[in-house]
Design a protein around this motif. Structure first.
Motif, PDB file in Angstrom:
ATOM      1  N   THR A  90       0.847  -1.198   0.000  1.00 29.04           N
ATOM      2  CA  THR A  90       0.000   0.000   0.000  1.00 29.04           C
ATOM      3  C   THR A  90       0.883   1.249   0.000  1.00 29.04           C
ATOM      4  O   THR A  90       1.980   1.235   0.580  1.00 29.04           O
ATOM      5  N   VAL A 111     -11.642   2.331  -9.379  1.00 24.89           N
ATOM      6  CA  VAL A 111     -10.458   1.958 -10.158  1.00 24.89           C
ATOM      7  C   VAL A 111     -10.802   1.879 -11.650  1.00 24.89           C
ATOM      8  O   VAL A 111     -10.031   2.337 -12.500  1.00 24.89           O
ATOM      9  N   TYR A 120      -5.370   6.266 -13.982  1.00 24.44           N
ATOM     10  CA  TYR A 120      -4.502   5.110 -13.778  1.00 24.44           C
ATOM     11  C   TYR A 120      -3.140   5.359 -14.454  1.00 24.44           C
ATOM     12  O   TYR A 120      -2.084   5.091 -13.870  1.00 24.44           O
ATOM     13  N   PHE A 135       2.861   0.083 -11.954  1.00 26.88           N
ATOM     14  CA  PHE A 135       1.686  -0.004 -11.082  1.00 26.88           C
ATOM     15  C   PHE A 135       0.692  -0.911 -11.810  1.00 26.88           C
ATOM     16  O   PHE A 135      -0.042  -0.478 -12.694  1.00 26.88           O
ATOM     17  N   ARG A 138      -4.827  -2.512  -8.598  1.00 28.83           N
ATOM     18  CA  ARG A 138      -5.187  -2.015  -7.267  1.00 28.83           C
ATOM     19  C   ARG A 138      -6.344  -2.791  -6.657  1.00 28.83           C
ATOM     20  O   ARG A 138      -7.410  -2.913  -7.256  1.00 28.83           O
ATOM     21  N   ASP A 141     -10.298  -1.083  -3.266  1.00 23.44           N
ATOM     22  CA  ASP A 141     -11.243  -0.054  -3.679  1.00 23.44           C
ATOM     23  C   ASP A 141     -12.651  -0.445  -3.207  1.00 23.44           C
ATOM     24  O   ASP A 141     -13.030  -1.611  -3.286  1.00 23.44           O
ATOM     25  N   ASP A 228      -6.132   1.464  -0.667  1.00 20.00           N
ATOM     26  CA  ASP A 228      -5.368   1.065  -1.856  1.00 20.00           C
ATOM     27  C   ASP A 228      -4.319   0.034  -1.454  1.00 20.00           C
ATOM     28  O   ASP A 228      -3.511   0.262  -0.574  1.00 20.00           O
ATOM     29  N   ASN A 230      -1.756  -2.341  -3.668  1.00 18.22           N
ATOM     30  CA  ASN A 230      -1.359  -2.326  -5.071  1.00 18.22           C
ATOM     31  C   ASN A 230      -0.372  -3.415  -5.437  1.00 18.22           C
ATOM     32  O   ASN A 230       0.495  -3.770  -4.643  1.00 18.22           O
ATOM     33  N   GLU A 257      -8.998  -6.591 -10.276  1.00 20.36           N
ATOM     34  CA  GLU A 257      -9.686  -5.323  -9.966  1.00 20.36           C
ATOM     35  C   GLU A 257     -11.209  -5.472  -9.965  1.00 20.36           C
ATOM     36  O   GLU A 257     -11.907  -4.713  -9.293  1.00 20.36           O
TER      37      GLU A 257
END
Ligand code: 173
Length: 321
Positions: A90, A111, A120, A135, A138, A141, A228, A230, A257
């Motif tokens: 995170t 997201v 994004y 990245f 995520r 959310d 978040d 990730n 996601e």
């Protein structure tokens, strides 16, 4: 030519990561900032299973471990330098590397909306430039954060309370008067047990996972922000993958996601379990609730603006409605 190739092969053999040109299937080594088998490793582990099932012959992921393998606040550096290929982490655990990362949990859109409106790409670019990571995806959310306490409060005034924090809650709780102690999750239980803290910030989910309900008397509602967690891939590793390998990871990312949609239902189930475990809810309402949420947003954004006003402006434009 021959010697060059041999030296090249020897160098490659010395690294843990074998580039795609030499291996059809690549295996990425992954570490989670959260204990395996607990809430904030749930989507990560589901992603790993999905990749290992659907990426056979293309890309596989080997989970090395959780916080016992790499301390949570060190994991950002580990994936930046390539000590690990993929991290479940995170932004609150790597503020030294991406100081505007706090903006992500101030988001008011999903997201999927952030993927559609270019946000994004902005968040990914910041991570690539500042942290040397892709990245990838995520989780978290659709789940807010709460203040959990061992003693009751009357309203949104935290004066005199010592609260365990991460950068997530720092600006808000300090504006409301709390003394703050920053710790990794692994230290919360004993800090509560010793009476070193009067409470802690934590998401809606996961309190029972960690046994913290034994030491927790109250949860303050409403929740604020959006969690978040990730998936980050070392950028050199990412750039060394084939298009097919990257596409498989991105397919897995989109699949993961989608799991965020379940959070509303899981939050409700978690609140019920907290109540069963004896955690009482302190619900702020009217002007108190307004102050609580207003302070969260205003102080949260002010902290990001203090880091980088221009970047904060760009992030705010695509993260808020
Ligand atoms: O409280 C925390 O440790 C924290 O910031 C966090 C962020 C995301 C998920 C779980 C905890």
């Amino acid at each position: 030519m021959k010697i060059k190739a041999l030296v090249g092969a020897a160098l490659l053999a010395a690294t843990t990561f074998s580039p795609a040109a030499f291996a059809e299937e690549v295996t990425l080594r992954a570490v989670s900032a959260f204990n395996l088998g607990t809430t904030f490793s749930r989507e990560f582990e589901a992603f790993v299973d999905w990749i290992n099932e659907n990426g056979k012959g293309v890309v596989q992921i080997q989970v090395v471990g959780g916080p016992e393998a790499v301390p949570p606040f060190e994991l950002g550096n580990a994936v930046q330098s390539g000590v690990v290929d993929l991290a479940n982490n995170t932004t609150a655990f790597y503020p030294n590397l991406v100081p505007t990362g706090d903006a992500i949990h101030l988001a008011e859109n999903t997201v999927q909306e952030q993927r559609a409106n270019g946000c994004y790409d902005l968040v990914d670019r910041i991570h690539q430039e500042q942290m040397n990571v892709k990245f990838l995806a995520r989780a978290g959310d659709g789940m807010g954060f709460h203040l959990y306490l061992t003693k009751p409060i009357e309203g949104p005034d935290l004066t005199g309370l010592t609260i365990r924090t991460t950068p997530v809650y720092q600006a808000m709780f300090s504006a409301l008067g709390a003394n703050l102690v920053r710790t990794a999750p692994g230290e919360v239980y004993s800090a509560l047990e010793r009476g070193a803290i009067d409470g802690y910030g934590w998401p809606a989910q996961g309190v029972l996972d960690l046994g913290w309900d034994e030491q927790t008397k109250y949860r303050v509602d409403p929740s604020f922000y959006n969690v978040d967690v990730n998936l980050l891939v070392n950028l050199d590793v990412w750039n060394g993958l084939t298009d097919e390998q990257r596409a498989k990871l991105e397919e897995g990312a989109a699949w993961m996601e989608e799991l965020n949609i379940k959070n509303a239902e899981i939050n409700a189930a978690e609140y019920a379990k907290q109540a069963d475990a004896g955690i009482e809810t302190i619900t702020l309402s009217g002007a108190d609730a307004e102050k609580w949420l207003e302070t969260a947003q205003t102080e949260g954004w002010a902290a990001v603006e203090a880091v980088d006003a221009a970047l904060a402006g760009e992030l705010k434009a695509c993260l808020t409605k």
